[in-house]
Every structure is written in structure tokens, then in C-alpha cells.
Design an enzyme around this catalytic site. Sequence first.
Site, mmCIF file in Angstrom:
data_model
loop_
_atom_site.group_PDB
_atom_site.id
_atom_site.type_symbol
_atom_site.label_atom_id
_atom_site.label_comp_id
_atom_site.label_asym_id
_atom_site.label_seq_id
_atom_site.Cartn_x
_atom_site.Cartn_y
_atom_site.Cartn_z
ATOM 1 C CD GLU A 201 10.847 -2.014 6.765
ATOM 2 O OE1 GLU A 201 11.147 -1.505 5.708
ATOM 3 O OE2 GLU A 201 9.950 -2.878 6.866
ATOM 4 C CD GLU B 279 11.606 -3.459 -2.617
ATOM 5 O OE1 GLU B 279 12.047 -3.556 -1.439
ATOM 6 O OE2 GLU B 279 10.865 -2.571 -3.006
ATOM 7 C CG LEU B 280 11.282 -9.468 0.867
ATOM 8 C CD1 LEU B 280 11.808 -10.770 1.456
ATOM 9 C CD2 LEU B 280 9.783 -9.598 0.580
ATOM 10 C CB CYS C 294 11.166 -0.916 1.867
ATOM 11 S SG CYS C 294 11.161 -0.520 0.124
ATOM 12 C CD1 TRP D 260 -0.001 -1.475 3.143
ATOM 13 C CD2 TRP D 260 0.657 0.659 3.264
ATOM 14 N NE1 TRP D 260 0.826 -1.344 4.233
ATOM 15 C CE2 TRP D 260 1.238 -0.046 4.332
ATOM 16 C CE3 TRP D 260 0.936 2.024 3.149
ATOM 17 C CZ2 TRP D 260 2.087 0.552 5.275
ATOM 18 C CZ3 TRP D 260 1.776 2.624 4.080
ATOM 19 C CH2 TRP D 260 2.333 1.903 5.121
ATOM 20 C CG ASN D 261 5.132 1.276 0.711
ATOM 21 O OD1 ASN D 261 4.786 0.520 -0.190
ATOM 22 N ND2 ASN D 261 6.356 1.279 1.190
ATOM 23 C CE LYS E 153 -3.032 -9.699 -2.135
ATOM 24 N NZ LYS E 153 -3.570 -8.424 -1.613
ATOM 25 N N PRO E 154 -3.338 -6.210 -5.714
ATOM 26 C CG PRO E 154 -4.962 -4.542 -6.030
ATOM 27 C CD PRO E 154 -4.618 -5.969 -6.399
ATOM 28 C CB ALA E 155 -1.952 -3.289 -0.558
ATOM 29 N N GLY F 95 6.716 -6.300 -0.292
ATOM 30 C CA GLY F 95 5.975 -6.249 0.970
ATOM 31 C C GLY F 95 6.882 -6.634 2.118
ATOM 32 C CB SER F 96 6.078 -7.662 5.549
ATOM 33 O OG SER F 96 5.246 -8.760 5.286
HETATM 34 P P1 ADP Z 1 2.604 -4.542 4.946
HETATM 35 O O1 ADP Z 1 3.046 -4.893 6.322
HETATM 36 O O2 ADP Z 1 3.400 -3.487 4.290
HETATM 37 O O3 ADP Z 1 1.138 -4.388 4.786
HETATM 38 P P2 ADP Z 1 2.405 -7.158 3.801
HETATM 39 O O4 ADP Z 1 3.551 -8.015 3.451
HETATM 40 O O5 ADP Z 1 1.496 -7.601 4.889
HETATM 41 O O6 ADP Z 1 3.063 -5.748 4.080
HETATM 42 O O7 ADP Z 1 1.515 -6.842 2.532
HETATM 43 C C1 ADP Z 1 2.019 -6.703 1.243
HETATM 44 C C2 ADP Z 1 1.082 -7.396 0.287
HETATM 45 O O8 ADP Z 1 1.045 -8.773 0.628
HETATM 46 C C3 ADP Z 1 -0.356 -6.909 0.334
HETATM 47 O O9 ADP Z 1 -0.882 -6.941 -0.979
HETATM 48 C C4 ADP Z 1 -1.036 -7.958 1.192
HETATM 49 O O10 ADP Z 1 -2.422 -8.098 0.950
HETATM 50 C C5 ADP Z 1 -0.304 -9.190 0.743
HETATM 51 N N1 ADP Z 1 -0.383 -10.334 1.668
HETATM 52 C C6 ADP Z 1 -0.345 -10.321 3.016
HETATM 53 N N2 ADP Z 1 -0.417 -11.588 3.484
HETATM 54 C C7 ADP Z 1 -0.510 -12.409 2.408
HETATM 55 C C8 ADP Z 1 -0.618 -13.829 2.217
HETATM 56 N N3 ADP Z 1 -0.641 -14.671 3.253
HETATM 57 N N4 ADP Z 1 -0.686 -14.300 0.951
HETATM 58 C C9 ADP Z 1 -0.656 -13.457 -0.106
HETATM 59 N N5 ADP Z 1 -0.556 -12.134 0.012
HETATM 60 C C10 ADP Z 1 -0.490 -11.610 1.247
#
Ligand code: ADP
Length: 487
Positions: A388, A258-259, A292, A156-157, A180-182, A236-237
Site C-alpha cells: 500500500e 478491517e485491514l 485502504c 488516523w485516516n 482507543k483512537p489513533a 488499521g494495518s
Molecule cells: P497505521 O499504519 O495506519 O498507523 P496501525 O495499524 O499502526 O496503522 O494503527 C492503527 C491503530 O492501531 C492505531 O490506533 C494504533 O495506535 C493502533 N496500534 C498500533 N500498534 C498497536 C498495538 N501493538 N496494540 C494495540 N494497538 C496498536
Amino acid sequence: MELADSELLRTSAYIDGAWADAHDGATFAVYDPATGVEVAQVANLGEKETQVAIEAANTALDDWRSRSAKERGAILHRWAELIRDHADDLATILSAEQGKPHREARGEIVYGTSFVDWFAEEAKRAYGETIPSPVADRRNIVVKQPIGVCVGITPWNFPSSMITRKVGPALAAGCTMVLKPAEQTPLSALALAELAERAGVPPGVFSVVTTDADGAPAVGRELTGNPLVRKLSFTGSTEVGKLLMAQCAAGVKKVSLELGGSAPYIVFDDADLDAAVGGLLGCKFRNAGQTCVSADRILVQDAVYDEFVERLTDAVSGLTPGPATGKADLGPLIDEQGLDKVRRHVEDAVSRGAKVIVGGSQPELGGTFFSPTVLTEVPRDALIMHEETFGPVAGLVRFRDEDDAVSIANDTSYGLAAYFFSRDVGRVWRMFERLEFGMVNANVGGMGNEAAPFGGVKESGIGREGSKYGLEEWLEIKSLTLGGLDD
Ligand code: ADP
């Protein structure tokens, strides 16, 4: 929301060239983080619809990959141009779901198109090779081909540029993509899909599957488990990245990840302090610190520590948080969870002896806003030094000498970005080599452009985005052998 082109506000998912709702009609809410007010209800899809999108991507693949790179590039250039033409509307949508100031959102939109244009050109140069064969009547040739059906999961950032940075090169290379977006920011992704359709991207080549936080694991399992999918690109994370990588292992699917990061920002005693302060304002407070590559550990050498604190304090005191439509320098944090983490990091540092010099709490605006904050004398074992923060908190630590700085900086499982300021050319070169990060920056607080490779080492990720290296992530090497050349 006032838009010049109201068709850009889409709330259905986009699958196989058509706007699609969930099979059971389910939707989920998207909120404006600045006000907590609902912005839209968006289609809440599941694994069934995801499977349909993947199958459509597979059907579309043959035609798309057999077109010339020039033809694909022309469509992508049109997409980039349409995005720029609608940058104001797209920024309004982005700010409404993400919170960053409109000016900053517009900057992200335009920055995002640089990847589309870059890869539209770069894919024309996906050169192969001929290799002298050790066998006289044979020839060896290498060609590069698109990997195939790819999937992307984005955060989402940066709701727009993280998408164009994946979809641009994927499509340019000849791959098709299901994204798949956030769950917090699906509207920017859907607006991009609307413009992709107008640009002439054929049905199935780019689909957007929207789902809420509860639906993400099931959709993620389909995206990583479906045998038609050949590659995942995720931003993402680190925690979710590891999970998705494990899921991809079952089908030996390629991954680009990219974490998270924990960027050191090192100010040596020979630094240009104004440049170091100016760089930090962008590096720490852009997007309210929710990037990040934000400076997470600000290391300042003893001899300039007090002066740096003074100059930084002056600069940070001038930053104003506020809603996206005003003149604010930074917006709110994305949600309560984000706010809790920032509060926890500040409280932890203070309980271990850090001093709050500016900010340290919420401004009167309330909600999920947090005041731009400077903490000094942060102890090395504070949480802020190891996790972070993803918030507008600059935590300053003292260091003695170069070895000390390097050892603190490298003491992390992350390895995304690092920054340092020094005017000693020998030290600059040594630091470039000694810092264990994918991107090391001297005398600048910002980086990231379409021509330079972006990515991390250690637990910050695998693969690179942008640059000529970024294209390789979407291509397979195929080795061709031609035999029987003798008469
Ligand atoms: P943040 O902490 O920045 O929200 P996330 O890693 O939780 O980072 O989210 C980044 C993306 O990963 C988002 O699109 C979120 O919906 C997706 N996501 C989170 N958990 C899962 C999962 N178990 N499987 C697939 N996508 C996921």
C-alpha cells in the site's frame, strides 16, 4: 483553533461518563501535519486506566442491553443529529489533527453519522427465528443478543467515521464499548464522546482511552486480554491486525478486522474513459491517497493506454495540495514516515523504468506534502504494485486482455476493494465473479455507504461494517429449546 463550541475540544480521556487524566498526569502532543505545530496535549493513559474503562463498560452493560432497541436508537439518533449540528467545528478539529481539507473533513463527519442513524434503525430488526423441531414435543427458537463488552481500535485516516461505524452498531445492538483512537487523531474521538454524553449515552456505555504510540501495545494488550471483553473491532494495518487477532485468540474473543488493501483499478479498452479518469481522481487522491480502498495498481489496456494517460495527466495537473483551511484539493501526508514510504515507492518505480509524467516530488510547501503524481510504464515487480502506498501516486501498468488483468489484479495477499471500467455486460459480470476482493466496483471509483457491506477477504480482514450484515458482527446467536410440550 476557532470553534463555535469550545467544549468540543477535549484533551482528557473519557471514562465512565467523566473526563479523566492519566494517573501520573502524563500527556502526549498532537500535531497539525500541515504545519508541524502542536495542536494539543492529550491525556496519555496506560493499562490501569484501560482496565477501569473496561470495568465501567461491564457495569453499564446490564442496563444498556436491557433497554429496547427503540430506546437505544432514539439516543443514537440524537447523537447523529448533534454531530451534524456541530459538523463545522468537528471538521475544524479533524483537519487540524489529520490535515485533510475542511470540506473533505466535513464530508467525513456527515458520512460518519449515516452509520449511527442506519444502525439506530437496523437494531430494531435484529430478528430471531423459530425452527421446526425434529422432536415432536419440543420447539427450537433462535434469539440474537448483544455480544457484551466490546473494544475498538481505530486509525488516523478517518478519525471520525471509523469510530461511528463501530460505535453506532455496537451501541445500537446493546453492547458497550471502550475505544482507543489513533495517537495522531484523538481529538475527533473525544469530541464525539462529548456529543455522545450530550445525547444521553449513559456513563460507561462508551469510553475513549487515549494513549500515544509507545502506550498503544500495553493498552492493546489490556483491551484484548481482559476477560470481561468479548469482542475486538479493529481498523488499521494488516501487521497490527494480525498481532491483535493473535492476542484475542488466548481468550477466544470475537474479532472484526478491517485491514490493508491493494486495490486494482482496471480500465478496459471499451471503458468510458472520462468516467474512468473522474473515478480515479476521487479514488486515488481523496485524503491524499491515504485510504485502504485507494486505487493502488492502475491497470490500463494497451489500446487505450496512451489516451488514458493524456486525460489523466490533464486532470491531475489541476489538483492543488495545500493546508486544510484554503481551497486545496488535498492535504499533507500524516507524518514523515508516510512521506518516506511514498518517496521510496516513487524512487523504486523510477529505478525500475517507470516514467514520472506529473509530480513525483514534494511541492514548494515542503513539510509532509507530496505532489499529486502520475507514473507510467510501472513494472509489475515495483514496490507500488505490492505494498500500500498510502499517498497521492497513481502508478499505471499496461495489460493485454481480460485474463492478464485478472491475473495481475488477484496477485496479492490483500482482498479489500477492486474497481474496473467496462461497458460490456458479459465482461462486467465475469469480472464481478473473478476478482477476489470483498468489494468489487464496476464503472465507479467510489463506494462505501451505510447500506452496503464494507470489508475484505484474504489478509484484508474479517467481518463486515455497515448494512444489515454489519449488525450481525455485534450479536450472538442463542439457541433456545423448549421441551415437555406433551400433556
Ligand atoms: P497505521 O499504519 O495506519 O498507523 P496501525 O495499524 O499502526 O496503522 O494503527 C492503527 C491503530 O492501531 C492505531 O490506533 C494504533 O495506535 C493502533 N496500534 C498500533 N500498534 C498497536 C498495538 N501493538 N496494540 C494495540 N494497538 C496498536
